[in-house]
Design a protein around this motif. Structure first.
Motif, PDB file in Angstrom:
ATOM      1  N   ILE A 151       0.839  -1.200   0.000  1.00 11.73           N
ATOM      2  CA  ILE A 151       0.000   0.000   0.000  1.00 11.73           C
ATOM      3  C   ILE A 151       0.872   1.247   0.000  1.00 11.73           C
ATOM      4  CG2 ILE A 151      -1.768   1.281   1.280  1.00 11.73           C
ATOM      5  CD1 ILE A 151      -2.593  -1.493   2.494  1.00 11.73           C
ATOM      6  N   ALA A 152       1.932   1.236   0.803  1.00 10.28           N
ATOM      7  CA  ALA A 152       2.824   2.384   0.911  1.00 10.28           C
ATOM      8  C   ALA A 152       3.528   2.675  -0.414  1.00 10.28           C
ATOM      9  CB  ALA A 152       3.850   2.154   2.016  1.00 10.28           C
ATOM     10  N   THR A 153       3.835   1.639  -1.172  1.00 14.75           N
ATOM     11  CA  THR A 153       4.484   1.831  -2.478  1.00 14.75           C
ATOM     12  C   THR A 153       3.592   2.635  -3.414  1.00 14.75           C
ATOM     13  OG1 THR A 153       5.778  -0.206  -2.311  1.00 14.75           O
ATOM     14  CG2 THR A 153       5.361   0.627  -4.527  1.00 14.75           C
ATOM     15  N   VAL A 154       2.304   2.306  -3.429  1.00 12.46           N
ATOM     16  CA  VAL A 154       1.371   3.030  -4.293  1.00 12.46           C
ATOM     17  C   VAL A 154       1.125   4.434  -3.754  1.00 12.46           C
ATOM     18  CG1 VAL A 154      -0.921   3.015  -5.341  1.00 12.46           C
ATOM     19  CG2 VAL A 154       0.300   0.856  -4.998  1.00 12.46           C
ATOM     20  N   VAL A 155       0.985   4.559  -2.454  1.00  8.43           N
ATOM     21  CA  VAL A 155       0.776   5.878  -1.836  1.00  8.43           C
ATOM     22  C   VAL A 155       1.947   6.808  -2.148  1.00  8.43           C
ATOM     23  CG1 VAL A 155       0.660   7.098   0.374  1.00  8.43           C
ATOM     24  CG2 VAL A 155      -0.753   5.076  -0.008  1.00  8.43           C
ATOM     25  N   ALA A 156       3.164   6.283  -2.098  1.00  2.67           N
ATOM     26  CA  ALA A 156       4.358   7.095  -2.350  1.00  2.67           C
ATOM     27  C   ALA A 156       4.400   7.627  -3.775  1.00  2.67           C
ATOM     28  CB  ALA A 156       5.615   6.280  -2.069  1.00  2.67           C
ATOM     29  N   ALA A 157       3.683   6.979  -4.692  1.00  3.20           N
ATOM     30  CA  ALA A 157       3.619   7.446  -6.082  1.00  3.20           C
ATOM     31  C   ALA A 157       2.630   8.591  -6.250  1.00  3.20           C
ATOM     32  CB  ALA A 157       3.247   6.288  -7.003  1.00  3.20           C
ATOM     33  N   ARG A 158       1.924   8.947  -5.184  1.00  7.22           N
ATOM     34  CA  ARG A 158       1.044  10.107  -5.098  1.00  7.22           C
ATOM     35  C   ARG A 158      -0.082  10.160  -6.133  1.00  7.22           C
ATOM     36  NH1 ARG A 158       2.668  14.298  -1.972  1.00  7.22           N
ATOM     37  NH2 ARG A 158       0.430  14.756  -2.090  1.00  7.22           N
ATOM     38  N   PRO A 159      -0.971   9.183  -6.133  1.00  6.14           N
ATOM     39  CA  PRO A 159      -2.181   9.330  -6.940  1.00  6.14           C
ATOM     40  C   PRO A 159      -3.045  10.434  -6.337  1.00  6.14           C
ATOM     41  CG  PRO A 159      -2.410   7.456  -5.475  1.00  6.14           C
ATOM     42  CD  PRO A 159      -0.988   7.938  -5.323  1.00  6.14           C
ATOM     43  N   VAL A 160      -3.917  11.031  -7.124  1.00  6.49           N
ATOM     44  CA  VAL A 160      -4.818  12.046  -6.564  1.00  6.49           C
ATOM     45  C   VAL A 160      -5.944  11.383  -5.783  1.00  6.49           C
ATOM     46  CG1 VAL A 160      -4.302  13.763  -8.338  1.00  6.49           C
ATOM     47  CG2 VAL A 160      -6.219  12.166  -8.673  1.00  6.49           C
ATOM     48  N   CYS A 161      -6.224  10.117  -6.126  1.00  6.68           N
ATOM     49  CA  CYS A 161      -7.276   9.380  -5.430  1.00  6.68           C
ATOM     50  C   CYS A 161      -6.880   7.911  -5.370  1.00  6.68           C
ATOM     51  CB  CYS A 161      -8.615   9.542  -6.158  1.00  6.68           C
ATOM     52  SG  CYS A 161     -10.009   8.703  -5.360  1.00  6.68           S
ATOM     53  N   PHE A 162      -7.043   7.309  -4.192  1.00  9.86           N
ATOM     54  CA  PHE A 162      -6.754   5.884  -3.990  1.00  9.86           C
ATOM     55  C   PHE A 162      -8.088   5.185  -3.751  1.00  9.86           C
ATOM     56  CE2 PHE A 162      -3.253   2.916  -2.583  1.00  9.86           C
ATOM     57  CZ  PHE A 162      -4.055   1.794  -2.397  1.00  9.86           C
ATOM     58  N   ASN A 163      -8.489   4.370  -4.721  1.00  5.73           N
ATOM     59  CA  ASN A 163      -9.770   3.663  -4.652  1.00  5.73           C
ATOM     60  C   ASN A 163      -9.530   2.187  -4.376  1.00  5.73           C
ATOM     61  OD1 ASN A 163     -12.391   2.751  -4.936  1.00  5.73           O
ATOM     62  ND2 ASN A 163     -12.622   3.335  -7.066  1.00  5.73           N
ATOM     63  N   HIS A 164     -10.271   1.659  -3.425  1.00  2.00           N
ATOM     64  CA  HIS A 164     -10.308   0.215  -3.205  1.00  2.00           C
ATOM     65  C   HIS A 164     -11.745  -0.144  -2.852  1.00  2.00           C
ATOM     66  CE1 HIS A 164      -9.647  -3.849  -1.970  1.00  2.00           C
ATOM     67  NE2 HIS A 164     -10.102  -3.587  -0.761  1.00  2.00           N
ATOM     68  N   ASN A 165     -12.339  -1.044  -3.612  1.00  5.06           N
ATOM     69  CA  ASN A 165     -13.753  -1.344  -3.450  1.00  5.06           C
ATOM     70  C   ASN A 165     -14.027  -2.378  -2.365  1.00  5.06           C
ATOM     71  OD1 ASN A 165     -14.633   0.431  -5.414  1.00  5.06           O
ATOM     72  ND2 ASN A 165     -14.513  -1.079  -7.057  1.00  5.06           N
ATOM     73  N   ILE A 166     -14.937  -2.033  -1.474  1.00  6.11           N
ATOM     74  CA  ILE A 166     -15.383  -2.988  -0.456  1.00  6.11           C
ATOM     75  C   ILE A 166     -16.418  -3.945  -1.040  1.00  6.11           C
ATOM     76  CG2 ILE A 166     -17.308  -1.641   0.507  1.00  6.11           C
ATOM     77  CD1 ILE A 166     -15.991  -2.386   3.321  1.00  6.11           C
ATOM     78  N   GLU A 167     -17.039  -3.564  -2.136  1.00  2.93           N
ATOM     79  CA  GLU A 167     -17.917  -4.359  -3.003  1.00  2.93           C
ATOM     80  C   GLU A 167     -19.299  -4.680  -2.432  1.00  2.93           C
ATOM     81  OE1 GLU A 167     -17.183  -4.507  -5.960  1.00  2.93           O
ATOM     82  OE2 GLU A 167     -15.044  -4.740  -6.220  1.00  2.93           O
ATOM     83  N   THR A 168     -19.368  -5.201  -1.193  1.00  5.44           N
ATOM     84  CA  THR A 168     -20.670  -5.568  -0.651  1.00  5.44           C
ATOM     85  C   THR A 168     -20.663  -5.411   0.865  1.00  5.44           C
ATOM     86  OG1 THR A 168     -22.413  -7.258  -0.699  1.00  5.44           O
ATOM     87  CG2 THR A 168     -20.157  -8.038  -0.387  1.00  5.44           C
ATOM     88  N   VAL A 169     -21.783  -5.688   1.488  1.00  6.42           N
ATOM     89  CA  VAL A 169     -21.931  -5.497   2.929  1.00  6.42           C
ATOM     90  C   VAL A 169     -21.191  -6.604   3.684  1.00  6.42           C
ATOM     91  CG1 VAL A 169     -24.130  -4.314   2.607  1.00  6.42           C
ATOM     92  CG2 VAL A 169     -24.112  -6.790   3.033  1.00  6.42           C
ATOM     93  N   ARG A 170     -20.999  -6.386   4.977  1.00  7.98           N
ATOM     94  CA  ARG A 170     -20.224  -7.330   5.781  1.00  7.98           C
ATOM     95  C   ARG A 170     -20.767  -8.771   5.678  1.00  7.98           C
ATOM     96  NH1 ARG A 170     -17.099  -6.248  10.369  1.00  7.98           N
ATOM     97  NH2 ARG A 170     -18.013  -4.160  10.513  1.00  7.98           N
ATOM     98  N   ARG A 171     -22.081  -8.937   5.815  1.00  5.66           N
ATOM     99  CA  ARG A 171     -22.692 -10.273   5.847  1.00  5.66           C
ATOM    100  C   ARG A 171     -22.446 -11.069   4.570  1.00  5.66           C
ATOM    101  NH1 ARG A 171     -27.683 -11.853   3.975  1.00  5.66           N
ATOM    102  NH2 ARG A 171     -28.314  -9.677   3.642  1.00  5.66           N
ATOM    103  N   LEU A 172     -22.278 -10.386   3.435  1.00  5.45           N
ATOM    104  CA  LEU A 172     -22.189 -11.070   2.149  1.00  5.45           C
ATOM    105  C   LEU A 172     -20.771 -11.146   1.588  1.00  5.45           C
ATOM    106  CD1 LEU A 172     -25.412  -9.566   0.550  1.00  5.45           C
ATOM    107  CD2 LEU A 172     -25.097 -11.893   1.417  1.00  5.45           C
ATOM    108  N   GLN A 173     -19.777 -10.749   2.361  1.00  5.59           N
ATOM    109  CA  GLN A 173     -18.406 -10.768   1.855  1.00  5.59           C
ATOM    110  C   GLN A 173     -17.966 -12.161   1.422  1.00  5.59           C
ATOM    111  OE1 GLN A 173     -15.905  -8.146   1.614  1.00  5.59           O
ATOM    112  NE2 GLN A 173     -17.722  -6.860   1.691  1.00  5.59           N
ATOM    113  N   ASN A 174     -18.163 -13.149   2.267  1.00  2.40           N
ATOM    114  CA  ASN A 174     -17.710 -14.503   1.932  1.00  2.40           C
ATOM    115  C   ASN A 174     -18.489 -15.090   0.760  1.00  2.40           C
ATOM    116  OD1 ASN A 174     -15.964 -16.815   2.604  1.00  2.40           O
ATOM    117  ND2 ASN A 174     -17.898 -17.844   3.061  1.00  2.40           N
ATOM    118  N   TYR A 175     -19.703 -14.667   0.599  1.00  4.57           N
ATOM    119  CA  TYR A 175     -20.529 -15.115  -0.520  1.00  4.57           C
ATOM    120  C   TYR A 175     -20.025 -14.541  -1.847  1.00  4.57           C
ATOM    121  CZ  TYR A 175     -24.673 -15.022  -3.592  1.00  4.57           C
ATOM    122  OH  TYR A 175     -25.541 -15.121  -4.651  1.00  4.57           O
TER     123      TYR A 175
END
Length: 286
Positions: A151-175
């Motif tokens: 994560i630090a490697t990408v942060v050090a490259a200084r994007p204007v926005c760092f997106n990472h998708n959580i995709e779904t709610v807690r209950r449905l993550q494993n699904y």
């Protein structure tokens, strides 16, 4: 929850043309000549005609094969391909030819690489900036298995926005995404905020797996708790019968309600609608 559940009928509000040859030809020609990939095509994004018409695209780095197999994702999974050593420069050249001012870089998960592809993000960003001074770059990354060094490697490259998708709610993550976790995704974004608060953080949800309105709002609240500033909320569309079925289609009115809830929670940038995807109008101000 069974994969055999019969999906409801596709409503009119999620139907969209994939576009005409004239709309996609310029972008496709530039991308395909350089043997590059875009998530627009690999993920069969419903907005690709609109984006191509505006000469924009989200570049998919490190090949079209993902080392994970999330049940909702169109991207091919399996044994990843060797990296193309010229890819960063090819992407930079494509950015120049398309005249882009705001670039989104994403990638398949590369659990096979020692740094999971973090260094490739940084290398590609450097190549883009060398050829296109002043361009703004957003990244949409996998979770890097929670490795702070990646994560630090990408942060050090200084994007204007760092997106990472959580995709779904807690209950449905494993699904929906067995190789990831709710807490890990929150931790990725929290780490970005801690390492460099100047970088905007962003996440996204795809609805239709059986989540409730209350669960979605709770997820938004959890994202705000760790400082996430931007969010996208869209409708999951089943890519094929081998993928998870749609449990239900959320209406445009319900997406509007979720947008209002997100803004009330304090998100600075919200995109919520049936056809919204992670990079939809990413470079546009609110």
């Amino acid at each position: 929850m069974s994969h055999r559940t019969a999906a409801p009928r596709l409503p009119d509000w999620v139907r969209r043309s994939i576009g005409t040859a004239s709309q996609v030809s310029t972008v496709e020609k530039i991308i395909k000549q350089r043997q590059l990939h875009t998530i627009c095509e690999e993920g069969r994004c419903p907005n690709r005609a609109e984006c191509y018409a505006q000469k924009t695209a989200t570049f998919l780095l490190m090949g079209p094969v993902c080392t994970r197999a999330c049940g909702f994702c169109q991207v091919t999974s399996g044994r990843a391909l060797p990296l193309d050593p010229d890819e960063p420069e090819k992407v930079a050249e494509s950015v120049a030819l398309l005249g882009l001012r705001y670039v989104v870089l994403t990638s398949v998960a590369r659990d096979d690489l020692a740094d999971q592809g973090a260094g490739w993000f940084a290398r590609t960003m450097a190549a883009i900036r060398e050829r296109n001074p002043g361009v703004a770059i957003e990244v949409l990354t996998p979770d890097f298995r929670g490795d702070e060094n990646c994560i630090a490697t990408v942060v050090a490259a200084r994007p204007v926005c760092f997106n990472h998708n959580i995709e779904t709610v807690r209950r449905l993550q494993n699904y929906a995404r067995k190789a990831a976790s709710y807490e890990r995704s929150l931790a990725v974004l929290a780490t970005v905020r801690r390492l460099d608060p100047a970088i905007a953080t962003k996440s996204g949800l795809m609805l239709g797996h059986g989540e409730t309105h209350e669960e979605v709002v709770q997820t938004l609240a959890d994202l705000r708790t760790i400082g996430c500033e931007r969010v996208t909320i869209g409708q999951y569309l089943q890519p094929s019968r081998a993928h998870l079925p749609v449990q239900r289609y959320w209406t445009p009115a319900e997406f509007a309600e979720l947008e209002a809830a997100a803004r009330e929670l304090g998100f600075a940038h919200v995109r919520s609608g049936p056809l919204v995807r992670s990079s939809y109008h990413a470079g546009e101000p609110e």
